[in-house]
Design an enzyme around this catalytic site. Structure first.
Site, PDB file in Angstrom:
ATOM      1  N   LYS A 296      -0.380   9.222   1.397  1.00  0.00           N
ATOM      2  CA  LYS A 296       0.178  10.552   1.159  1.00  0.00           C
ATOM      3  C   LYS A 296       1.527  10.707   1.863  1.00  0.00           C
ATOM      4  CE  LYS A 296      -1.378  15.365   1.515  1.00  0.00           C
ATOM      5  NZ  LYS A 296      -2.414  16.249   2.081  1.00  0.00           N
ATOM      6  N   PHE A 297       1.639  10.065   3.034  1.00  0.00           N
ATOM      7  CA  PHE A 297       2.818  10.289   3.877  1.00  0.00           C
ATOM      8  C   PHE A 297       3.743   9.079   3.984  1.00  0.00           C
ATOM      9  CE2 PHE A 297      -0.687  12.910   5.665  1.00  0.00           C
ATOM     10  CZ  PHE A 297      -0.177  14.160   5.328  1.00  0.00           C
ATOM     11  N   SER A 298       3.391   7.963   3.318  1.00  0.00           N
ATOM     12  CA  SER A 298       4.210   6.756   3.506  1.00  0.00           C
ATOM     13  C   SER A 298       4.000   5.739   2.391  1.00  0.00           C
ATOM     14  CB  SER A 298       3.854   6.097   4.843  1.00  0.00           C
ATOM     15  OG  SER A 298       2.505   5.661   4.818  1.00  0.00           O
TER      16      SER A 298
ATOM     17  N   GLY B  95       0.818  -1.216   0.000  1.00  0.00           N
ATOM     18  CA  GLY B  95       0.000   0.000   0.000  1.00  0.00           C
ATOM     19  C   GLY B  95       0.842   1.251   0.000  1.00  0.00           C
ATOM     20  N   ARG B  96       0.154   2.363  -0.243  1.00  0.00           N
ATOM     21  CA  ARG B  96       0.844   3.643  -0.182  1.00  0.00           C
ATOM     22  C   ARG B  96      -0.154   4.710   0.219  1.00  0.00           C
ATOM     23  NH1 ARG B  96       2.060   6.343  -5.869  1.00  0.00           N
ATOM     24  NH2 ARG B  96       2.862   7.793  -4.330  1.00  0.00           N
TER      25      ARG B  96
ATOM     26  N   ASP C 193      -9.057   9.682  11.204  1.00  0.00           N
ATOM     27  CA  ASP C 193      -9.011   9.150   9.832  1.00  0.00           C
ATOM     28  C   ASP C 193      -9.600   7.742   9.774  1.00  0.00           C
ATOM     29  OD1 ASP C 193      -8.572   9.292   7.113  1.00  0.00           O
ATOM     30  OD2 ASP C 193      -6.462   8.706   7.222  1.00  0.00           O
TER      31      ASP C 193
ATOM     32  N   VAL D  24       3.928   1.411   2.198  1.00  0.00           N
ATOM     33  CA  VAL D  24       3.771   0.305   3.147  1.00  0.00           C
ATOM     34  C   VAL D  24       4.122  -1.023   2.478  1.00  0.00           C
ATOM     35  CG1 VAL D  24       2.202  -0.805   4.782  1.00  0.00           C
ATOM     36  CG2 VAL D  24       1.949   1.645   4.296  1.00  0.00           C
TER      37      VAL D  24
ATOM     38  N   LYS E 122       6.378   0.398   7.425  1.00  0.00           N
ATOM     39  CA  LYS E 122       5.829   1.661   6.922  1.00  0.00           C
ATOM     40  C   LYS E 122       6.986   2.643   6.764  1.00  0.00           C
ATOM     41  CE  LYS E 122       2.363   5.180   8.174  1.00  0.00           C
ATOM     42  NZ  LYS E 122       1.290   5.522   9.132  1.00  0.00           N
TER      43      LYS E 122
END
Length: 348
Positions: free
Chosen positions: A65-67, A62-63, A172, A69, A84
């Site tokens: 905005k800030f990382s 996964g990805r 979130d 994964v 992460k």
């Protein structure tokens, strides 16, 4: 159109209105003042970073905005983990996420932070988490029975109540951040990158949460929000799962998002909300919004979801999806709701 076109931004008018006090949350308002700065003052912590030698990346999962994964492996123990890798962001934000994860460690259904590592050459920081054998929600949710839905929403509420009891808002909540291993019936709440400590009468950024799960307070630039933001997001998730309409409120932008909400909850209560908190509609707002009556939940029932819908779940949604954040049910109250009776009776 700018977000601020939706509300009156006259600088001479302070929010909240002079004759109105900020209404504190029903529960856990003073947690952080009792715990003291060593608990919540993340800006002044010193982090001890380890080297990443014991971890290997297996595949990208996964990805954000800030990382980015990845599934990884601990080369010493041979256990799976999640790595992460953080993109360049302010140190303050990284410290906040780590401090919150450390404070919540061991809490029910909260993802476990196992390690924090930094590459000696690139100085890139990474967070190491426990691995959950997650099934993507787009695949999983349509297959869930009503018993499954009750079980998982209850587990999510349990995580949320613990988080709030520790003075923290997640900010979130959405299906992408709720990992479910359906075979083992394990749920973990992940991605604490936007989470924040709650302090009474503090203004918070409204640029949090993901559009479809944003509470009305964020959409109208109401900065004195609290834990109740999270219950709105859970309500959106529950409605989406029950009515097989994911996302349930499908706005094309932040302005349209409030229109989609108003078409279900009606505009009358929205006007009351604005009045109560001294907010004023800007003329542009009325053009987009129009007037809508409140729709009964039965309007969303069809042959593919009717087996999931009950008076109890509709009543719970009525208590979660409320414009006025101070009137929403709390996670602890929600766990006591009749919708979860069989879960409570079956739990040891």
């Amino acid at each position: 159109m700018d977000q601020m076109d939706l509300v009156d931004t006259d600088k001479s008018r302070k929010y909240p209105a002079k004759d109105l006090k900020i209404i504190l949350p029903k529960t856990y308002a003073d947690v952080n003042s009792k715990k003291g700065p060593e608990y919540w003052d993340y800006e002044n912590i010193t982090l001890k970073w380890n080297v990443p030698d014991s971890y290997e990346i297996v595949r990208k999962i996964g990805r954000g905005k800030f990382s980015e994964v990845f599934e990884g492996i601990n080369t010493v123990t041979k256990d799976k983990c999640v790595i992460k890798i953080l993109k360049p962001v302010k140190k303050k934000k990284i410290k906040r996420e780590i401090k919150i994860l450390q404070n919540l460690r061991g809490g029910p259904n909260i993802i476990k932070l196992l390690d924090i590592v930094k590459d000696p050459q690139s100085r890139t920081p990474s967070l190491i988490f426990e691995h959950v054998n997650n099934t993507d929600f787009k695949t999983l949710y349509p297959t869930l029975s009503i018993q499954d839905i009750k079980y998982y929403i209850y587990q999510l509420l349990k995580a949320m109540n613990y988080c709030h009891s520790q003075g923290i808002m997640h900010r979130d909540i959405k299906p992408h951040n709720v990992m479910i291993d359906h075979e083992k019936k394990i749920l973990r709440l992940i991605d604490w990158g936007l989470a924040e400590f709650y302090h009474p009468e503090q203004e918070y950024s409204v640029r949090v949460a993901t559009r479809y799960y944003k509470g009305p307070e964020l959409l109208v630039d109401m900065r004195y929000y609290d834990y109740s933001l999270d219950i709105w997001s859970i309500g959106c998730m529950l409605a989406g799962i029950i009515f097989k309409k994911e996302p349930f409120f499908y706005g094309h932008d932040n302005y349209d998002q409030l229109v989609k909400i108003a078409k279900v909850l009606g505009t009358e209560d929205l006007h009351r909300y604005f009045e109560k908190y001294g907010l004023k509609f800007a003329p542009a707002y009325q053009e987009i919004l129009g007037n809508h009556s409140k729709k009964p939940w039965t309007k969303f029932v069809h042959h593919e979801n009717q087996h999931l819908v009950s008076p109890e779940v509709m009543d719970l949604l009525d208590r979660m999806l409320v414009y006025d954040h101070t009137k929403r049910i709390t996670p602890l109250e929600a766990m006591e709701h009749p919708f979860f009776n069989e879960i409570k009776n079956n739990s040891v």
